[in-house]
Design a protein around this motif. Sequence first.
Motif, short mmCIF file in Angstrom:
data_model
loop_
_atom_site.label_atom_id
_atom_site.label_comp_id
_atom_site.label_asym_id
_atom_site.label_seq_id
_atom_site.Cartn_x
_atom_site.Cartn_y
_atom_site.Cartn_z
N ALA A 407 20.44 20.34 30.43
CA ALA A 407 19.06 20.51 30.88
C ALA A 407 18.78 21.90 31.42
O ALA A 407 17.68 22.44 31.20
N ILE A 413 16.28 21.90 26.13
CA ILE A 413 15.00 21.38 26.65
C ILE A 413 13.84 22.35 26.40
O ILE A 413 12.77 21.91 25.95
N ARG A 488 13.07 19.06 32.08
CA ARG A 488 14.49 19.13 32.48
C ARG A 488 14.84 18.04 33.48
O ARG A 488 15.87 17.36 33.35
#
Length: 556
Positions: A407, A413, A488
């Motif tokens: 993330a 992401i 995220r």
Amino acid sequence: SKEICEANETIMCPMCERNCTLQKLNESCIYAKVTHLFDNGGTVFFAIFMAIWATVFLEFWKRRRAVLTYDWDLIDWEDEEEELRPQFEAKYSQVERVNPITGKPEPFQPFPDKLSRLMVSVSGIFFMISLVLTAVFAVVVYRLVAMEQFASFKWYFIKKYWQFATSGTGVCINFMIIMSLNVVYEKVAYLLTDLEHPRTESEWENSFALKMFLFQFVNLNSSIFYIAFFLGRFAGRPGKYNKLFNRWRLEECHPSGCLIDLCLQMGVIMVLKQMWNNFMELGYPLLQNWWSRRKMKRGGQLMEHKISLPQWEKDWNLQPMNLHGLMDEYLEMVLQFGFTTIFVAAFPLAPLLALLNNIIEIRLDAYKFVTQWRRPMPARATDIGIWYGILEGIGVLAVITNAFVIAITSDYIPRFVYAYKYGPCTDQGYRQEKCLKGYVNSSLSVFDLSELGMGYSGYCRYRDYRAPPWSSTPYEFTLQFWHVLAARLAFIIVFEHLVFGIKSFIAYLIPDMPKDLCDRMRREKYLVQEMMYEAELEHLQRERKKNGKQYHHEWP
């Protein structure tokens, strides 16, 4: 990576204060291609697979442990009372209490004394961990100072790839610090464990193992955690960079991302540590035995006389086994398990390197135990002690760290958000390669070079989601930044809950003991009960015949 390699006109902002020049984005082409090998759509599924593998591995180890315990007839051994350590008896011989199991008086450690010793031990642990963090901070300062020096180096190759030179030398220095501190940690852990005065040998081994693991885990992984989650996060922006001690500008990530630095850090530390461990396990005993033979020759003992000696005398000249038994072997495997699971999303080659190392080390250990060490003293055990709990903790930590690596550290992401919200395929419900067209340009912000006051003019680009200098709110975070941040956080929550759910479900499905072993144990229990019943029945029959009573084959 294709867009980065074709960006001939995109000028990147200087990445250091004085000696760095303006560079074109396409100079990061090689880094971008290498990063794409680890940072792609398959990274998420590979991280999930490795988390599931870790669970399956531990569950099947439970089954294997049950089989070994049964084969060596140790099922009920743990119910026996373990003997006290002589050091414990000598220290607390004046204070006794009745053992609730044996009913006999034995030495007893008062709770205030135990608590005070434990607090001193915990303080020592935190002091050593703070020493590790201080060493990592020193390496960070070195990287900040070295990047300016390498950027103005006379050799063209180093000057061109100054970031790689900074990271490479930083990793090597960090590795030397790690190996130096490991020697200190072992002595400190031994001292703190003896200070606690554990009651039994197993308690001593568990306490010592936990300290050694904590020391070496933090020592090995603290720099990796820094690069994964802190490098480039607090650097600031062009014209307003954050500085350490108001002197050194904080380090930024490479234009292709921070994942390449994390991959380099893990790869170098893992390979060098495995090579060092193999040398210390085999090369060091070989050198010691060679030196012992050399001293024997100097002492006038001829080799012909040595050949006539019995085997047990020859074996006495070999090196004694480590005082801690298999502690070092367990510690090495557990740390390797952490390397192959905790940051596997950033370095997918870790399981392959571990496999190759273990194939070689199996034969090296066999050669070492048979030819270089004296035969170790056997000891009974029903399991691997505290190491299993440590392995389970590593499995949980691996899920969390991989979620944060995917993330935060990787660009998975931001690419996902761009494809569905800002790219050419917005609101179309599908994702293809063309949906990421223009992603690199979207991920770079614009800065006015004239604000630097270094004689530059025009605009340069830097990695961030900030408004351009001509907007009403220059250099403020854009809406895309908040969308990426929210995505995220959402990914971390969903990934962790999904993987933990799958892990728990798999652990529930796999029984801790094989069915055939359960049947054998139940069969043995049944036969024992039958034997007891028959013996009691036979005894009762003899008693009644002896007393002249008639026996009707009834249950007594």
